[in-house]
Write a protein that holds these residues in place. Structure first.
Motif, PDB file in Angstrom:
ATOM      1  N   CYS A 111       0.572  19.881  10.886  1.00  0.00           N
ATOM      2  CA  CYS A 111      -0.287  18.857  11.491  1.00  0.00           C
ATOM      3  C   CYS A 111      -1.078  18.107  10.427  1.00  0.00           C
ATOM      4  N   LEU A 112      -1.596  18.835   9.454  1.00  0.00           N
ATOM      5  CA  LEU A 112      -2.341  18.187   8.380  1.00  0.00           C
ATOM      6  C   LEU A 112      -1.426  17.326   7.516  1.00  0.00           C
ATOM      7  N   LEU A 113      -0.234  17.797   7.273  1.00  0.00           N
ATOM      8  CA  LEU A 113       0.740  17.010   6.521  1.00  0.00           C
ATOM      9  C   LEU A 113       1.107  15.732   7.275  1.00  0.00           C
ATOM     10  N   ALA A 114       1.319  15.838   8.577  1.00  0.00           N
ATOM     11  CA  ALA A 114       1.650  14.665   9.381  1.00  0.00           C
ATOM     12  C   ALA A 114       0.486  13.678   9.431  1.00  0.00           C
ATOM     13  N   ALA A 115      -0.744  14.182   9.527  1.00  0.00           N
ATOM     14  CA  ALA A 115      -1.906  13.293   9.532  1.00  0.00           C
ATOM     15  C   ALA A 115      -2.040  12.565   8.198  1.00  0.00           C
ATOM     16  N   THR A 116      -1.718  13.254   7.115  1.00  0.00           N
ATOM     17  CA  THR A 116      -1.755  12.623   5.799  1.00  0.00           C
ATOM     18  C   THR A 116      -0.626  11.609   5.651  1.00  0.00           C
ATOM     19  N   ALA A 117       0.501  11.891   6.275  1.00  0.00           N
ATOM     20  CA  ALA A 117       1.661  10.999   6.158  1.00  0.00           C
ATOM     21  C   ALA A 117       1.529   9.749   7.010  1.00  0.00           C
ATOM     22  N   ALA A 118       0.663   9.723   8.012  1.00  0.00           N
ATOM     23  CA  ALA A 118       0.540   8.558   8.885  1.00  0.00           C
ATOM     24  C   ALA A 118       0.198   7.284   8.108  1.00  0.00           C
ATOM     25  N   PRO A 119      -0.800   7.275   7.222  1.00  0.00           N
ATOM     26  CA  PRO A 119      -1.050   6.063   6.443  1.00  0.00           C
ATOM     27  C   PRO A 119       0.085   5.750   5.466  1.00  0.00           C
ATOM     28  N   LEU A 120       0.720   6.783   4.938  1.00  0.00           N
ATOM     29  CA  LEU A 120       1.839   6.558   4.026  1.00  0.00           C
ATOM     30  C   LEU A 120       3.020   5.923   4.748  1.00  0.00           C
ATOM     31  N   LEU A 121       3.163   6.224   6.030  1.00  0.00           N
ATOM     32  CA  LEU A 121       4.203   5.591   6.838  1.00  0.00           C
ATOM     33  C   LEU A 121       3.960   4.084   6.923  1.00  0.00           C
ATOM     34  N   GLY A 122       2.712   3.686   7.082  1.00  0.00           N
ATOM     35  CA  GLY A 122       2.382   2.258   7.092  1.00  0.00           C
ATOM     36  C   GLY A 122       2.710   1.591   5.779  1.00  0.00           C
ATOM     37  N   LEU A 123       2.433   2.264   4.672  1.00  0.00           N
ATOM     38  CA  LEU A 123       2.759   1.716   3.357  1.00  0.00           C
ATOM     39  C   LEU A 123       4.268   1.579   3.182  1.00  0.00           C
ATOM     40  N   ALA A 124       5.012   2.580   3.618  1.00  0.00           N
ATOM     41  CA  ALA A 124       6.470   2.518   3.504  1.00  0.00           C
ATOM     42  C   ALA A 124       7.038   1.389   4.365  1.00  0.00           C
ATOM     43  N   CYS A 125       6.523   1.236   5.582  1.00  0.00           N
ATOM     44  CA  CYS A 125       7.008   0.158   6.452  1.00  0.00           C
ATOM     45  C   CYS A 125       6.663  -1.215   5.875  1.00  0.00           C
ATOM     46  N   ALA A 126       5.476  -1.361   5.321  1.00  0.00           N
ATOM     47  CA  ALA A 126       5.105  -2.639   4.710  1.00  0.00           C
ATOM     48  C   ALA A 126       6.009  -2.947   3.523  1.00  0.00           C
ATOM     49  N   SER A 127       6.363  -1.932   2.781  1.00  0.00           N
ATOM     50  CA  SER A 127       7.267  -2.123   1.649  1.00  0.00           C
ATOM     51  C   SER A 127       8.654  -2.527   2.118  1.00  0.00           C
ATOM     52  N   TRP A 128       9.135  -1.892   3.181  1.00  0.00           N
ATOM     53  CA  TRP A 128      10.459  -2.239   3.707  1.00  0.00           C
ATOM     54  C   TRP A 128      10.477  -3.661   4.260  1.00  0.00           C
ATOM     55  N   MET A 129       9.332  -4.124   4.793  1.00  0.00           N
ATOM     56  CA  MET A 129       9.287  -5.449   5.405  1.00  0.00           C
ATOM     57  C   MET A 129       9.107  -6.572   4.396  1.00  0.00           C
ATOM     58  N   SER A 130       8.853  -6.255   3.142  1.00  0.00           N
ATOM     59  CA  SER A 130       8.634  -7.304   2.151  1.00  0.00           C
ATOM     60  C   SER A 130       9.945  -7.602   1.422  1.00  0.00           C
ATOM     61  N   LYS A 131      10.778  -8.390   2.079  1.00  0.00           N
ATOM     62  CA  LYS A 131      12.056  -8.808   1.509  1.00  0.00           C
ATOM     63  C   LYS A 131      11.883 -10.157   0.833  1.00  0.00           C
ATOM     64  N   ALA A 132      12.915 -10.569   0.139  1.00  0.00           N
ATOM     65  CA  ALA A 132      12.887 -11.876  -0.519  1.00  0.00           C
ATOM     66  C   ALA A 132      12.883 -12.999   0.518  1.00  0.00           C
ATOM     67  N   ALA A 133      13.619 -12.841   1.610  1.00  0.00           N
ATOM     68  CA  ALA A 133      13.697 -13.867   2.654  1.00  0.00           C
ATOM     69  C   ALA A 133      13.305 -13.251   4.000  1.00  0.00           C
ATOM     70  N   PRO A 134      12.009 -13.101   4.268  1.00  0.00           N
ATOM     71  CA  PRO A 134      11.599 -12.463   5.521  1.00  0.00           C
ATOM     72  C   PRO A 134      11.825 -13.388   6.714  1.00  0.00           C
ATOM     73  N   SER A 135      12.029 -12.774   7.871  1.00  0.00           N
ATOM     74  CA  SER A 135      12.142 -13.558   9.094  1.00  0.00           C
ATOM     75  C   SER A 135      10.748 -14.018   9.510  1.00  0.00           C
ATOM     76  N   SER A 136      10.690 -14.864  10.510  1.00  0.00           N
ATOM     77  CA  SER A 136       9.383 -15.349  10.974  1.00  0.00           C
ATOM     78  C   SER A 136       8.585 -14.245  11.648  1.00  0.00           C
ATOM     79  N   PHE A 137       9.252 -13.167  12.015  1.00  0.00           N
ATOM     80  CA  PHE A 137       8.611 -12.042  12.677  1.00  0.00           C
ATOM     81  C   PHE A 137       7.817 -11.163  11.715  1.00  0.00           C
TER      82      PHE A 137
END
Length: 136
Positions: A50-76
């Protein structure tokens, strides 16, 4: 159409992780609570997970933001990426929510306000898209 639905579901991942943050902390506290009986190996493993998952929650946001930063992003993606960056701040924002409600003497559950706030943040982008016809 299916691609848009998949993008919407991917945009929910950081918000869902941030929404889960206080419940993961509650589960950790329940697992280590002396009222639950003597500490067993299973409870110790549950508390660690549970503590590991709580710590990973903000890291999940960082990983998703990194995945969404492509060279040609969609309007979404700009709105979804902003929400992902905001989810990185889940721990201090949750503390601020609890302290703010306590200082204002508002007898509402921190978790209720937390989930409503994250749901509103995610729905804001959806409403903006329907009104303006764009997601940028």
């Amino acid at each position: 159409m299916a691609n848009t639905t998949a993008e919407k579901l991917r945009s929910m991942i950081p918000a869902a992780g941030a929404m889960a943050y206080p419940f993961l902390l509650d589960a950790f506290h329940l697992a280590v609570s002396p009222a639950a009986g003597p500490m067993s190996f299973g409870r110790l493993v549950l508390a660690a997970l549970c503590l590991l998952a709580a710590t990973a929650a903000p890291l999940l946001g960082l990983a998703c933001a990194s995945w969404m930063s492509k060279a040609a992003p969609s309007s979404f993606e700009p709105r979804a990426r902003r929400l992902a960056y905001l989810s990185i701040a889940a721990p201090p924002l949750f503390v601020l929510t609890g302290v703010g409600l306590g200082l204002l003497h508002i007898p509402v559950s921190d978790e209720l306000v937390w989930v409503a706030g994250w749901a509103a943040a995610w729905l804001y982008g959806e409403r903006h898209e329907r009104i303006t016809g764009s997601r940028a």
